[in-house]
Enzyme design. Structure first.
Site, PDB file in Angstrom:
ATOM      1  N   SER A 132     -29.542 -22.552 108.418  1.00 43.76           N
ATOM      2  CA  SER A 132     -28.616 -22.776 109.539  1.00 43.76           C
ATOM      3  C   SER A 132     -29.352 -23.260 110.791  1.00 43.76           C
ATOM      4  CB  SER A 132     -27.841 -21.491 109.841  1.00 43.76           C
ATOM      5  OG  SER A 132     -28.725 -20.430 110.125  1.00 43.76           O
ATOM      6  N   GLY A 158     -36.749 -23.436 109.955  1.00 43.07           N
ATOM      7  CA  GLY A 158     -36.515 -22.059 110.378  1.00 43.07           C
ATOM      8  C   GLY A 158     -37.384 -21.085 109.597  1.00 43.07           C
ATOM      9  N   GLU A 217     -40.021 -26.366 100.753  1.00 36.92           N
ATOM     10  CA  GLU A 217     -40.389 -26.149 102.165  1.00 36.92           C
ATOM     11  C   GLU A 217     -41.902 -26.008 102.291  1.00 36.92           C
ATOM     12  OE1 GLU A 217     -36.356 -23.873 103.709  1.00 36.92           O
ATOM     13  OE2 GLU A 217     -37.995 -22.674 102.952  1.00 36.92           O
TER      14      GLU A 217
END
Ligand code: 5RP
Length: 221
Positions: A30, A82, A103
């Site tokens: 998010s 994030g 990631e």
């Protein structure tokens, strides 16, 4: 201020590290989604992006941002993503969204890693958030037994398959005092693709959105 607003403030602040004409790595989750929104508001700034997940690739494409394959880009100047937890050394737990392997690859292939987060993600000791590990399906039970031997309490993530076709074990009850050593140790277990500890490749900058709307910048020493 809500956690979403803190995430958005951190994501907007990361735009200061984005240079015109560059190809950058973009994370998943998010907070990374707010960063994609910020990129979309400046469509001419970057040349394109390498996505850390299929869902981020879809969002980047929808935002009109050209996608690149990491095999064709060479080293990236910047990765923005994030985290689930960040300690004072900017070591991270990631993988709450299950995208930890890609990631980690994109972070490793980037010169600078700017991590964006709301203030709830800052911790003194990593491990309150269950540590995700990506596991080949046939190795699931073996890996779970090996994790129990090192003091963890593994739980299979329900009805979840990674973009790479694997499963996630979330490890509970690990107090992580030596993240470098634990990352290395876990990654030696056969059948594990990687674990969600980012200690060998920590963030370089942590941007933390605060309740008062400000963003704290922490630089790795
Ligand atoms: C996904 C991740 C995310 O960065 C992490 O879960 C944080 O998510 P959010 O920005 O939604 O709080 O590692 O695999």
């Amino acid at each position: 201020m809500s956690s979403a607003k803190m995430k958005k403030a951190a994501a907007n602040a990361a735009m200061d590290w984005v240079t015109d004409g560059s190809i950058i790595g973009v994370g998943t989750g998010s907070t990374a989604d707010f960063f994609i929104e910020a990129l979309a508001a400046n469509p001419r700034k970057i040349k394109g992006a390498v996505a850390s997940s299929d869902s981020t690739a879809d969002k980047l494409s929808s935002a009109g941002i050209e996608l690149y394959d990491l095999n064709s880009t060479g080293t990236l100047s910047l990765y923005v993503d994030g985290a689930d937890e960040a300690n004072q050394q900017l070591q991270l737990i990631k993988g709450g969204g299950g995208a930890l392997t890609r990631e980690k690859i994109v972070a490793a292939a980037s010169t600078a890693f700017v991590c964006i987060a709301d203030s709830s993600k800052q911790v003194t000791t990593l491990g309150q958030f269950p540590l995700p590990i990506e596991v080949l399906p046939m190795a699931r039970s073996f890996v779970a037994r090996e994790i129990v031997k090192i003091g963890g309490d593994p739980e299979l993530r329900d009805r979840f398959t990674t973009d790479n076709g694997n499963v996630i074990l979330d490890i509970h009850n690990m107090e992580i005092t030596n993240a470098l050593e634990l990352e290395h140790r876990i990654n030696q277990i056969a059948g594990i693709v990687t674990c969600g500890l980012f200690a060998h490749r920590p963030a370089d900058i942590l941007l933390v959105g605060q309740a008062d709307g400000s963003v704290e910048k922490i630089t790795r020493q």
